[in-house]
Motif scaffolding. Structure first.
Motif, PDB file in Angstrom:
ATOM      1  N   VAL A   1       0.832  -1.198   0.000  1.00 39.63           N
ATOM      2  CA  VAL A   1       0.000   0.000   0.000  1.00 39.63           C
ATOM      3  C   VAL A   1       0.869   1.251   0.000  1.00 39.63           C
ATOM      4  CG1 VAL A   1      -1.791   1.258   1.239  1.00 39.63           C
ATOM      5  CG2 VAL A   1      -1.840  -1.228   1.187  1.00 39.63           C
ATOM      6  N   THR A   2       1.891   1.251   0.853  1.00 43.77           N
ATOM      7  CA  THR A   2       2.794   2.407   0.924  1.00 43.77           C
ATOM      8  C   THR A   2       3.515   2.623  -0.396  1.00 43.77           C
ATOM      9  OG1 THR A   2       3.121   2.001   3.286  1.00 43.77           O
ATOM     10  CG2 THR A   2       4.725   3.416   2.177  1.00 43.77           C
ATOM     11  N   THR A   3       3.985   1.546  -1.002  1.00 40.45           N
ATOM     12  CA  THR A   3       4.680   1.650  -2.282  1.00 40.45           C
ATOM     13  C   THR A   3       3.753   2.196  -3.357  1.00 40.45           C
ATOM     14  OG1 THR A   3       6.067  -0.241  -1.697  1.00 40.45           O
ATOM     15  CG2 THR A   3       5.979   0.367  -4.019  1.00 40.45           C
ATOM     16  N   TYR A   4       2.505   1.737  -3.345  1.00 39.88           N
ATOM     17  CA  TYR A   4       1.536   2.212  -4.330  1.00 39.88           C
ATOM     18  C   TYR A   4       1.405   3.731  -4.284  1.00 39.88           C
ATOM     19  CZ  TYR A   4      -3.022   3.273  -6.365  1.00 39.88           C
ATOM     20  OH  TYR A   4      -4.034   3.822  -7.100  1.00 39.88           O
ATOM     21  N   TYR A   5       1.259   4.278  -3.086  1.00 43.51           N
ATOM     22  CA  TYR A   5       1.053   5.724  -2.980  1.00 43.51           C
ATOM     23  C   TYR A   5       2.333   6.504  -3.253  1.00 43.51           C
ATOM     24  CZ  TYR A   5      -3.735   5.368  -1.398  1.00 43.51           C
ATOM     25  OH  TYR A   5      -5.084   5.142  -1.351  1.00 43.51           O
ATOM     26  N   PHE A   6       3.467   6.012  -2.784  1.00 43.60           N
ATOM     27  CA  PHE A   6       4.701   6.746  -3.019  1.00 43.60           C
ATOM     28  C   PHE A   6       5.142   6.659  -4.474  1.00 43.60           C
ATOM     29  CE2 PHE A   6       5.012   6.995   1.544  1.00 43.60           C
ATOM     30  CZ  PHE A   6       5.717   8.162   1.750  1.00 43.60           C
ATOM     31  N   ALA A   7       4.700   5.650  -5.196  1.00 43.44           N
ATOM     32  CA  ALA A   7       5.012   5.569  -6.620  1.00 43.44           C
ATOM     33  C   ALA A   7       4.352   6.698  -7.410  1.00 43.44           C
ATOM     34  CB  ALA A   7       4.577   4.214  -7.191  1.00 43.44           C
TER      35      ALA A   7
ATOM     36  N   MET B   1       4.473  10.964 -11.106  1.00 35.99           N
ATOM     37  CA  MET B   1       3.620  11.957 -11.753  1.00 35.99           C
ATOM     38  C   MET B   1       3.790  13.332 -11.115  1.00 35.99           C
ATOM     39  SD  MET B   1       2.311  10.487 -14.280  1.00 35.99           S
ATOM     40  CE  MET B   1       1.403  11.950 -14.759  1.00 35.99           C
ATOM     41  N   PHE B   2       4.083  13.378  -9.827  1.00 40.93           N
ATOM     42  CA  PHE B   2       4.336  14.671  -9.187  1.00 40.93           C
ATOM     43  C   PHE B   2       5.592  15.314  -9.784  1.00 40.93           C
ATOM     44  CE2 PHE B   2       2.347  12.759  -5.078  1.00 40.93           C
ATOM     45  CZ  PHE B   2       1.121  12.688  -5.718  1.00 40.93           C
ATOM     46  N   ALA B   3       6.603  14.485 -10.037  1.00 44.18           N
ATOM     47  CA  ALA B   3       7.819  14.992 -10.667  1.00 44.18           C
ATOM     48  C   ALA B   3       7.527  15.484 -12.079  1.00 44.18           C
ATOM     49  CB  ALA B   3       8.885  13.895 -10.703  1.00 44.18           C
ATOM     50  N   ALA B   4       6.664  14.778 -12.791  1.00 44.76           N
ATOM     51  CA  ALA B   4       6.310  15.191 -14.148  1.00 44.76           C
ATOM     52  C   ALA B   4       5.620  16.554 -14.136  1.00 44.76           C
ATOM     53  CB  ALA B   4       5.407  14.138 -14.792  1.00 44.76           C
TER      54      ALA B   4
ATOM     55  N   TYR C   1      -2.288  19.297  -7.558  1.00 45.91           N
ATOM     56  CA  TYR C   1      -2.454  18.223  -8.543  1.00 45.91           C
ATOM     57  C   TYR C   1      -2.646  16.878  -7.841  1.00 45.91           C
ATOM     58  CZ  TYR C   1      -1.107  14.707 -11.987  1.00 45.91           C
ATOM     59  OH  TYR C   1      -1.075  13.582 -12.792  1.00 45.91           O
ATOM     60  N   ALA C   2      -1.855  16.624  -6.810  1.00 41.54           N
ATOM     61  CA  ALA C   2      -1.934  15.343  -6.102  1.00 41.54           C
ATOM     62  C   ALA C   2      -3.334  15.105  -5.549  1.00 41.54           C
ATOM     63  CB  ALA C   2      -0.912  15.307  -4.972  1.00 41.54           C
ATOM     64  N   VAL C   3      -3.924  16.136  -4.952  1.00 42.41           N
ATOM     65  CA  VAL C   3      -5.259  15.982  -4.368  1.00 42.41           C
ATOM     66  C   VAL C   3      -6.324  15.974  -5.448  1.00 42.41           C
ATOM     67  CG1 VAL C   3      -6.919  16.965  -2.741  1.00 42.41           C
ATOM     68  CG2 VAL C   3      -4.466  17.077  -2.240  1.00 42.41           C
ATOM     69  N   LEU C   4      -6.186  16.852  -6.440  1.00 39.88           N
ATOM     70  CA  LEU C   4      -7.182  16.933  -7.511  1.00 39.88           C
ATOM     71  C   LEU C   4      -7.351  15.597  -8.217  1.00 39.88           C
ATOM     72  CD1 LEU C   4      -9.030  18.847  -9.217  1.00 39.88           C
ATOM     73  CD2 LEU C   4      -7.068  19.108 -10.765  1.00 39.88           C
ATOM     74  N   MET C   5      -6.263  14.896  -8.466  1.00 33.23           N
ATOM     75  CA  MET C   5      -6.339  13.631  -9.185  1.00 33.23           C
ATOM     76  C   MET C   5      -6.963  12.511  -8.351  1.00 33.23           C
ATOM     77  SD  MET C   5      -5.271  14.181 -12.236  1.00 33.23           S
ATOM     78  CE  MET C   5      -5.969  15.835 -12.100  1.00 33.23           C
ATOM     79  N   ARG C   6      -7.182  12.750  -7.069  1.00 32.31           N
ATOM     80  CA  ARG C   6      -7.854  11.757  -6.232  1.00 32.31           C
ATOM     81  C   ARG C   6      -9.355  12.014  -6.140  1.00 32.31           C
ATOM     82  NH1 ARG C   6      -4.522   7.929  -6.601  1.00 32.31           N
ATOM     83  NH2 ARG C   6      -5.964   6.826  -5.210  1.00 32.31           N
TER      84      ARG C   6
ATOM     85  N   PHE D   1      -0.214  13.982   1.653  1.00 28.64           N
ATOM     86  CA  PHE D   1       0.927  13.659   2.518  1.00 28.64           C
ATOM     87  C   PHE D   1       2.168  13.345   1.683  1.00 28.64           C
ATOM     88  CE2 PHE D   1       3.417  10.364   4.736  1.00 28.64           C
ATOM     89  CZ  PHE D   1       3.815  11.092   5.853  1.00 28.64           C
ATOM     90  N   VAL D   2       1.987  12.499   0.665  1.00 27.10           N
ATOM     91  CA  VAL D   2       3.123  12.160  -0.200  1.00 27.10           C
ATOM     92  C   VAL D   2       3.610  13.391  -0.946  1.00 27.10           C
ATOM     93  CG1 VAL D   2       3.867  10.779  -2.175  1.00 27.10           C
ATOM     94  CG2 VAL D   2       2.380   9.765  -0.435  1.00 27.10           C
ATOM     95  N   ALA D   3       2.681  14.206  -1.444  1.00 28.13           N
ATOM     96  CA  ALA D   3       3.070  15.401  -2.198  1.00 28.13           C
ATOM     97  C   ALA D   3       3.826  16.393  -1.326  1.00 28.13           C
ATOM     98  CB  ALA D   3       1.829  16.059  -2.796  1.00 28.13           C
ATOM     99  N   VAL D   4       3.416  16.547  -0.076  1.00 27.03           N
ATOM    100  CA  VAL D   4       4.118  17.457   0.833  1.00 27.03           C
ATOM    101  C   VAL D   4       5.526  16.940   1.117  1.00 27.03           C
ATOM    102  CG1 VAL D   4       4.164  18.340   3.196  1.00 27.03           C
ATOM    103  CG2 VAL D   4       2.042  18.424   1.878  1.00 27.03           C
ATOM    104  N   LEU D   5       5.661  15.631   1.304  1.00 22.16           N
ATOM    105  CA  LEU D   5       7.005  15.065   1.483  1.00 22.16           C
ATOM    106  C   LEU D   5       7.863  15.304   0.251  1.00 22.16           C
ATOM    107  CD1 LEU D   5       6.354  11.622   3.244  1.00 22.16           C
ATOM    108  CD2 LEU D   5       7.140  13.764   4.267  1.00 22.16           C
TER     109      LEU D   5
END
Length: 563
Positions: free
Chosen positions: A193-199, A203-206, A513-518, A537-541
């Motif tokens: 689950v953690t890997t899924y979200y951090f992966a 797209m955040f880098a893109a 973008y991270a939140v909008l896409m959810r 959370f992932v986007a802020v990190l």
């Protein structure tokens, strides 16, 4: 401070966007009369009403000079409401629904009309919540309290590329765990689950790097290198994921970054985005449909080989594209959204596993991609166009899926209680925050295949639930109005708190973008908040990492006394 209402979207571009939203529904609802007979006239009228209800708030924003193509309201309208609520409803009105679906829907004419009315109510409620003035003011107060990280395009080039490399590594690791790639996760634990979200950091880098490209300030060579890297991500992720949405996700990310780059948005930009959007949608449908059909066929042939060796009697296995009988609807993937529904998260796995969802190595995935390319080339232009048109029409048809729930949710409520999926909104919203490592036996969250087993009798299908149907199952029609109204308020707070400036800071675009896409209008209402918080959370990190690298690089370049 320059506000979003001052962002330069030309009036002509705004008109082009509104026309592009209105034409598809009218073309199907009215133009369809030339080639077909309206079987459900009330559904046709209500489908047009759904589109009008969705477009009206955007037209109001256009008149006020504040139309933003990637505001939460505009995004859900052009990505979800128009194609999957309005156009889908118009197709249903002309009898597009397969016969085996009709056997699952009591009194189809009445149920389809009621379904369309509920969807329209949901759109009206979310728009009403979004247009309230106080969430805008509250969001702007939150905005002033947020960090003022002013990143220039040059400063994010190094950390952006580093983040891109990390995202690629995490994506490959997620594939090895079976989290992506048309596999039903091999390890259903917290690590997966953690890997899924951090992966998602890929797209955040893109988005970050596209923002740097469009805002200018990079050298010509750096611009070319970054653009090539970002475009190369599309086939890379397509091969690994086998998803219809991969190319579409990247086009959306590119359009998103351009929208907030400060450049004037003209008609040619709206048209170019539309062309790329349609092309990416078609290419994704073509590749992923062929990919999954070929993988499933190969798995069935492999499984049938030992039985054929012992008993040579022929066994006919229908191809995945064949029309399914009423008792066995075809397996389907989660909806083609950059948000990717929660049904994909390993913590929500159901008991059913399709033959084509077996684990695969990187070499096997690459070999399969090569076979798919050959099949597509052999099919020819006419065959490929026909396949894309058929698959797009099927994927748009969410009204039929929702109608199955509308027509049966009261009758099946006792069975939902028995299976533990009733009252899921309240339970999932809060239990999702408890790590599975602390609660190993935590009930599954967001698995639409459980409802597929219940409502259509087949666990291999992930039907489109939609927040509207989820609210209806939990709280009835009143719940649709209240729940979607609250969602509209939350969407406005999100936009006002992060995107109030005419040219938002790059870090704000990444988090937004991270939140909008959810925000998905295809999945469960009960997973919207947990998914959004995890993504944020992932986007802020990620942004913290970029800021740390930027400051370290700046410190190294700053002359110091005695050196």
């Amino acid at each position: 401070m320059t506000r979003r209402s001052d962002r330069p979207m030309t009036p002509a571009a705004g008109r082009a966007l509104l026309v592009a939203l209105a034409v598809p529904t009218l073309a199907v609802a009215v133009g369809g009369m030339a080639v077909a007979v309206v079987q459900y006239p009330y559904s046709a009228v209500l489908a047009v009403l759904t589109a009008a209800t969705a477009i009206a708030p955007l037209a109001r924003q256009y008149r006020l000079g504040s139309l933003d193509a990637f505001s939460p309201l505009a995004y859900v309208v052009w990505f979800f409401v128009i194609p999957t609520f309005a156009v889908s409803g118009a197709l249903v009105a002309y009898g597009w629904t397969p016969d085996w679906w009709l056997t699952l829907i009591p009194t189809p004419a009445k149920t389809f009309a009621l379904t369309q009315a509920y969807l329209t109510l949901g759109v009206l409620a979310v728009s009403a919540g979004y247009l309230l003035p106080w969430p805008q003011r509250a969001g702007q107060r939150i905005s002033r309290a947020l960090p003022t990280w002013a990143w220039s395009p040059r400063e994010v080039l190094l950390p952006g590329c580093l983040l891109l490399a990390i995202g690629v590594g995490l994506t490959m690791y997620a594939f090895s765990l079976g989290v992506i790639g048309f596999q039903r996760g091999l390890f259903l634990d917290s690590l997966s689950v953690t890997t899924y979200y951090f992966a998602q950091s890929l797209m955040f880098a893109a988005v970050l790097l596209w923002g740097a490209v469009f805002r200018g300030g990079l050298s010509r060579s750096a611009t070319i290198v970054v653009t090539v890297l970002l475009v190369a991500l599309i086939p890379f992720q397509s091969v690994l994921s086998g998803s219809r949405a991969t190319a579409l996700n990247h086009v959306i990310a590119m359009g998103f970054a351009f929208n907030y780059s400060g450049r004037a948005i003209r008609v040619r930009h709206v048209l170019a985005f539309g062309v790329l959007f349609v092309a990416a949608l078609g290419a994704g449908m073509l590749y992923a449909t062929t990919f999954r059909a070929e993988k499933t066929t190969a798995a069935l042939e492999t499984a049938a080989a030992p039985a054929q060796a012992e008993a040579p009697a022929p066994v006919v296995v229908p191809p995945p594209s064949a029309a399914p009988p009423p008792s066995a609807p075809p397996p389907s993937e989660p909806p083609p959204s950059s948000t990717q529904s929660s049904a994909q998260v390993p913590a929500a796995a159901s008991a059913y596993v399709s033959p084509g969802e077996a684990a695969a190595s990187l070499s096997e995935q690459g070999a399969l991609a090569a076979r798919v390319t050959d099949i597509v080339a052999e099919r020819g232009v006419r065959g490929n166009v026909a396949l894309v048109m058929e698959q797009v029409a099927r994927r748009l048809d969410h009204v039929t899926s929702v109608a199955t729930i509308v027509g049966n949710y009261e009758r099946l409520r006792p069975e939902e209680d028995r299976r533990g999926v009733s009252g899921n909104i309240w339970r999932w919203t809060w239990t999702a925050f408890v790590p599975r490592v602390l609660w190993p036996n935590k009930p599954t969250v967001g698995d639409s295949r459980v409802l597929g087993e219940l409502y259509i009798g087949f666990g291999g299908s992930s039907p489109a639930i939609t927040p509207v149907a989820d609210l209806l199952r939990n709280f009835g029609p009143v719940g649709i109005a209240l729940g979607m109204f609250v969602l509209g308020i939350a969407m406005r707070l999100l936009h006002a708190s992060l995107m109030s400036d005419a040219v938002p800071a790059l870090w704000r675009t990444v988090v937004y973008y991270a939140v909008l896409m959810r925000i998905s209008f295809e999945g469960f209402y009960g997973t919207l908040l947990p998914d959004a918080i995890r993504a944020a959370f992932v986007a802020v990190l990620v942004c913290g990492l970029v800021e740390g690298v930027r400051r370290a690089a700046k410190w190294r370049m700053t002359p110091r006394a005695g050196m």
